[in-house]
Design an enzyme around this catalytic site. Structure first.
Site, PDB file in Angstrom:
ATOM      1  N   THR A  58      23.515   1.689  27.067  1.00 24.06           N
ATOM      2  CA  THR A  58      24.170   2.593  26.106  1.00 24.06           C
ATOM      3  C   THR A  58      23.667   4.027  26.224  1.00 24.06           C
ATOM      4  O   THR A  58      24.448   4.971  26.392  1.00 24.06           O
ATOM      5  CB  THR A  58      23.894   2.114  24.660  1.00 24.06           C
ATOM      6  OG1 THR A  58      23.793   0.704  24.635  1.00 24.06           O
ATOM      7  CG2 THR A  58      24.961   2.609  23.714  1.00 24.06           C
ATOM      8  N   THR A  59      22.357   4.191  26.101  1.00 22.12           N
ATOM      9  CA  THR A  59      21.756   5.532  26.079  1.00 22.12           C
ATOM     10  C   THR A  59      22.025   6.251  27.400  1.00 22.12           C
ATOM     11  O   THR A  59      22.344   7.443  27.424  1.00 22.12           O
ATOM     12  CB  THR A  59      20.240   5.421  25.823  1.00 22.12           C
ATOM     13  OG1 THR A  59      20.040   4.624  24.646  1.00 22.12           O
ATOM     14  CG2 THR A  59      19.609   6.784  25.608  1.00 22.12           C
ATOM     15  N   HIS A 115      28.041  -0.970  18.866  1.00 21.07           N
ATOM     16  CA  HIS A 115      27.758  -2.230  19.563  1.00 21.07           C
ATOM     17  C   HIS A 115      28.693  -3.325  19.043  1.00 21.07           C
ATOM     18  O   HIS A 115      28.492  -4.501  19.315  1.00 21.07           O
ATOM     19  CB  HIS A 115      26.315  -2.688  19.320  1.00 21.07           C
ATOM     20  CG  HIS A 115      25.275  -1.864  20.018  1.00 21.07           C
ATOM     21  ND1 HIS A 115      25.416  -1.416  21.315  1.00 21.07           N
ATOM     22  CD2 HIS A 115      24.049  -1.432  19.602  1.00 21.07           C
ATOM     23  CE1 HIS A 115      24.321  -0.732  21.653  1.00 21.07           C
ATOM     24  NE2 HIS A 115      23.492  -0.730  20.639  1.00 21.07           N
TER      25      HIS A 115
END
EC number: 2.8.2.1
Length: 302
Positions: A58-59, A115
């Site tokens: 994600t990051t 998420h």
């Protein structure tokens, strides 16, 4: 800043946020409490949503996408830490504020994070035909990464031992639910909506190619030099040192990097150091059953 206002929610290093269910999916109780607000979130047509199962890159994807938006301007990405630049829709920690409030206060164009499994995505994203980027990671590495993340993150349940967590993960009794259902749900939705479906392993193996794919999806034209710059600044070793991306600004009472750093390995195949032969056989058998109804395939090693 809100980051330092811890008095309304005290951690003593042992306490963790409680969890509950939203439509069969495990979530922190604070998220369950504001579920109606999350479900009714109003997206804007120029919102860009990054969706992943936790610990699937994600990051990393957020940094790449923002650098593409800003045409490789690295300084712009240093203005604030990750959790302030990209509102995390369903997240709320009493002392850090909520993703919803952050998103509502943010000027367009917004890059948002979730998420949530596809069936729990606020419908407004689809109604507004927003661009959505989904990243999937092979479940063995994903499980290992999530295990270490839960060890260090007090805002999630204690994972217990690796043996215990292995069973919890297979049963889908982790926050955001079953990995299998998550990746399949988004996979099935990708052809009906504006969803770019990427794989962590492809991003590792051929980062420039995947950055190029993202650039086209975001409808930016960037020259080769800028693409190379983005690949460099979003490589694991550079990001691990980047205090605006490695979550080191989150108070240690919540994320304890001494237990396990947020940016731990960023590798493909690290699961081999964790899985026993018996666990691997059991995992493969379970995987075969749960993935029998999809053409989606994963690379577990290079």
């Amino acid at each position: 800043t809100a980051l330092h206002k811890m008095e309304d929610f005290t951690f003593d290093g042992t306490k963790r946020l409680s969890v509950n269910y939203v439509k069969g999916i495990l979530q922190p109780t604070v998220t369950c409490d504001i579920w109606d607000e999350i479900w009714n979130f109003q997206a804007k047509p120029d919102d860009l949503l990054i969706s992943t199962y936790p610990k699937a890159g994600t990051t990393w994807t957020q940094e790449i996408v923002e650098l593409i938006q800003n045409e490789g301007d690295v300084e712009k990405s240093k203005r604030a830490p990750t959790h302030q630049r990209f509102p995390f829709l369903e997240w709320k920690i009493p002392s850090l504020g909520s993703g919803l409030e952050q998103a509502q206060a943010m000027p367009s164009p917004r890059i948002l994070k979730t998420h949530l499994p596809f069936h729990l995505l606020p419908p407004s994203f689809l109604e507004k035909n927003c661009k959505i980027i989904y990243v999937a990671r092979n479940p063995k590495d994903n499980m290992v990464s999530y295990y270490h993340f839960q060890r260090m993150n007090k805002a999630l349940p204690d994972p217990g031992t690796w043996e215990e967590y292995f069973e919890t993960f297979l049963a889908g009794k982790v926050c955001w639910g079953s990995w299998h259902e998550h990746v399949k749900g988004w996979w099935e939705a990708k052809d009906k909506h504006r969803i770019l479906y990427l794989f962590y392993e492809d991003m590792k193996k051929n980062p420039k190619h995947e950055v190029q794919k993202l650039t086209e999806f975001i409808e930016k034209k960037l020259d080769d030099k800028v693409l190379d710059k983005i690949v460099h600044y979003t490589s694991f070793d550079v990001m691990k040192q980047n205090s605006m991306a490695n979550y080191s600004s989150i108070p240690a009472e919540i994320m304890d990097h001494s237990i396990s750093p947020f940016m731990r390995k960023g590798a493909v195949g690290d699961w081999k150091k964790h899985f026993t032969v018996a666990q691997n056989e059991r995992f493969d058998e379970d995987y075969k059953k749960k993935m029998a109804d999809t053409r989606l395939t994963f690379h577990f090693q290079f």
